[in-house]
Write an enzyme that holds these catalytic residues in place. Sequence first.
Site, mmCIF file in Angstrom:
data_model
loop_
_atom_site.group_PDB
_atom_site.id
_atom_site.type_symbol
_atom_site.label_atom_id
_atom_site.label_comp_id
_atom_site.label_asym_id
_atom_site.label_seq_id
_atom_site.Cartn_x
_atom_site.Cartn_y
_atom_site.Cartn_z
ATOM 1 N N MET A 159 24.993 -29.318 -46.100
ATOM 2 C CA MET A 159 25.758 -28.178 -47.001
ATOM 3 C C MET A 159 26.685 -29.045 -48.339
ATOM 4 O O MET A 159 27.698 -27.553 -49.211
ATOM 5 C CB MET A 159 25.577 -26.868 -47.073
ATOM 6 C CG MET A 159 25.014 -26.659 -46.302
ATOM 7 S SD MET A 159 24.736 -24.255 -46.812
ATOM 8 C CE MET A 159 25.946 -24.198 -45.341
ATOM 9 N N GLU A 188 34.437 -34.661 -40.923
ATOM 10 C CA GLU A 188 34.221 -36.083 -39.964
ATOM 11 C C GLU A 188 32.939 -35.590 -39.243
ATOM 12 O O GLU A 188 32.342 -37.026 -38.721
ATOM 13 C CB GLU A 188 35.341 -36.194 -39.188
ATOM 14 C CG GLU A 188 35.701 -37.429 -38.361
ATOM 15 C CD GLU A 188 35.029 -38.736 -39.078
ATOM 16 O OE1 GLU A 188 33.955 -40.017 -38.428
ATOM 17 O OE2 GLU A 188 35.483 -39.231 -40.471
ATOM 18 N N GLY A 189 32.892 -34.132 -38.982
ATOM 19 C CA GLY A 189 31.701 -33.695 -38.394
ATOM 20 C C GLY A 189 30.479 -33.867 -39.034
ATOM 21 O O GLY A 189 29.287 -34.510 -37.768
ATOM 22 N N HIS A 190 30.089 -34.464 -39.909
ATOM 23 C CA HIS A 190 29.086 -34.978 -40.348
ATOM 24 C C HIS A 190 28.797 -36.087 -40.755
ATOM 25 O O HIS A 190 27.166 -36.560 -40.384
ATOM 26 C CB HIS A 190 29.388 -34.389 -42.436
ATOM 27 C CG HIS A 190 29.449 -32.695 -42.889
ATOM 28 N ND1 HIS A 190 30.062 -32.003 -43.309
ATOM 29 C CD2 HIS A 190 28.215 -31.826 -42.481
ATOM 30 C CE1 HIS A 190 30.356 -30.918 -43.005
ATOM 31 N NE2 HIS A 190 29.083 -30.247 -42.933
ATOM 32 N N ASP A 211 26.598 -25.720 -34.003
ATOM 33 C CA ASP A 211 25.777 -25.185 -34.916
ATOM 34 C C ASP A 211 24.947 -24.958 -33.209
ATOM 35 O O ASP A 211 23.638 -25.222 -34.251
ATOM 36 C CB ASP A 211 25.269 -24.991 -36.302
ATOM 37 C CG ASP A 211 26.400 -25.060 -36.912
ATOM 38 O OD1 ASP A 211 26.931 -23.666 -37.638
ATOM 39 O OD2 ASP A 211 26.592 -26.401 -36.854
ATOM 40 N N SER A 226 33.200 -27.032 -42.704
ATOM 41 C CA SER A 226 34.048 -26.634 -44.175
ATOM 42 C C SER A 226 34.764 -25.447 -44.330
ATOM 43 O O SER A 226 35.449 -25.890 -45.445
ATOM 44 C CB SER A 226 31.910 -26.727 -44.768
ATOM 45 O OG SER A 226 31.734 -27.637 -44.252
ATOM 46 N N ARG A 227 34.604 -25.034 -44.034
ATOM 47 C CA ARG A 227 35.108 -23.164 -44.528
ATOM 48 C C ARG A 227 36.763 -23.275 -43.947
ATOM 49 O O ARG A 227 36.969 -22.160 -44.595
ATOM 50 C CB ARG A 227 34.501 -22.095 -43.352
ATOM 51 C CG ARG A 227 32.678 -22.181 -43.685
ATOM 52 C CD ARG A 227 32.679 -20.632 -43.537
ATOM 53 N NE ARG A 227 31.387 -20.366 -43.900
ATOM 54 C CZ ARG A 227 29.954 -20.272 -43.803
ATOM 55 N NH1 ARG A 227 29.013 -21.428 -42.753
ATOM 56 N NH2 ARG A 227 29.467 -19.602 -44.513
#
Length: 395
Positions: free
Chosen positions: A92, A97-99, A230, A266-267
């Site tokens: 989204m 860095e996770g993405h 997730d 992201s949050r």
Amino acid sequence: MARSFSATISAMAHVRHFRVPARWHSTSTNFLRRPTIFALNNGRRYLSATPALPSPSSFAPQTQIFHDVAPLREYRRELLFSKRTVGLVPTMGALHEGHLSLVRQAAAENTDVIVTIYVNPTQFGLNEDLSSYPKTWESDLRMLNALDRELASVGAGRVSAVFAPNTKTMYPILPPDSAIPGVGTFVEMRPLGQLLEGASRPVFFRGVATVCMKLFNICAPERVYFGQKDIQQTVVIKRLVKDFHLHMDVRICPTAREPDGLALSSRNVYLGTRRRNVGIVLNQALRKAESQYKSGKRSRGDILWPANDHADMTLQEQECLDPSKRARFQVDYISLADPETMEEIDEVDETRGAILSGAVKMLPIEQAREGEELGVGDGLIPVRLIDNIILDPAS
Ligand code: AMP
């Protein structure tokens, strides 16, 4: 369903010889420029100083940007006919860095990576944070361009395309409905989609499964990449692929974390320092439960009590502080669940292992201090944090 190892290797060789001439990438000054987006008349755009060229000898670094389905499908067909493999990384946006770790893994296993950036409205409930969800398109593209450069230098697969559709494209029959039960065409999984995250966010997995089905149909990837962060989503996606006979492998990548263990999200930009420092409580609690399992405990009570205790104690400590110093939170759940059904278990079956997971809601800051760093939204936006640890089978 899985592509053979030798097929992957030969595809990678294809990358090295055809797509990524190392000497070109390491010397070209194009990589040093700020990414420029070129508009072309065939519905594609390029995130590069160099527009795409079809011939192998003049192939240039590039990430093509698509907003519409038809040109992306055409591009995908070209890749297929060139015997290239596609790894899909749905996101989204608001990349971190996770993405990027997902993209790296996809690039290690495919010649071409398609990253999708789309904030999917149907997975947000009517009272959830859709409008405030961070949107950082320019910096997302810069990060992907920098990563593509890195991938080119190591001879891995490339970030070949970004698919960033609008909602009319993704939901041709507008408007998409976030209500329960909701009008529209949806994929639903019961009870899987109603447990845990689904209990707190009743339309969430319906929206996720539906948008992923659309993205999978549009991009037709060989492999899809999701983060363990997730965890329930990964179970939902595996179920989707299995139940609908989708011809793709599901790859799960480890959770990227801050040095103290906080999962990147992201949050997190909304947390600010005070809430961020208390927000580590969830990971700490889960790790306490994990230690119990590792020390041989198998019953639900034995595994979970230290986690619940830690969360309770931390909350009490915060409650005792002055409103200008504390960060309050609510524990949504701390769960010990079966790895395939996500249903709560009383005892861990050593042959199956289990999933420890949890969610806490960081409440708005009550009273700010002079000059305090409160994050995006001045500490007023509640932030839901989730995390999990997989308890591997012991035998
Ligand atoms: P999102 O943009 O939040 O929908 O996430 C897109 C993908 O990135 C999902 O598969 C997430 O599980 C994955 N992801 C998000 N945060 C992390 C993280 N900290 N580590 C690994 N993967 C992540």
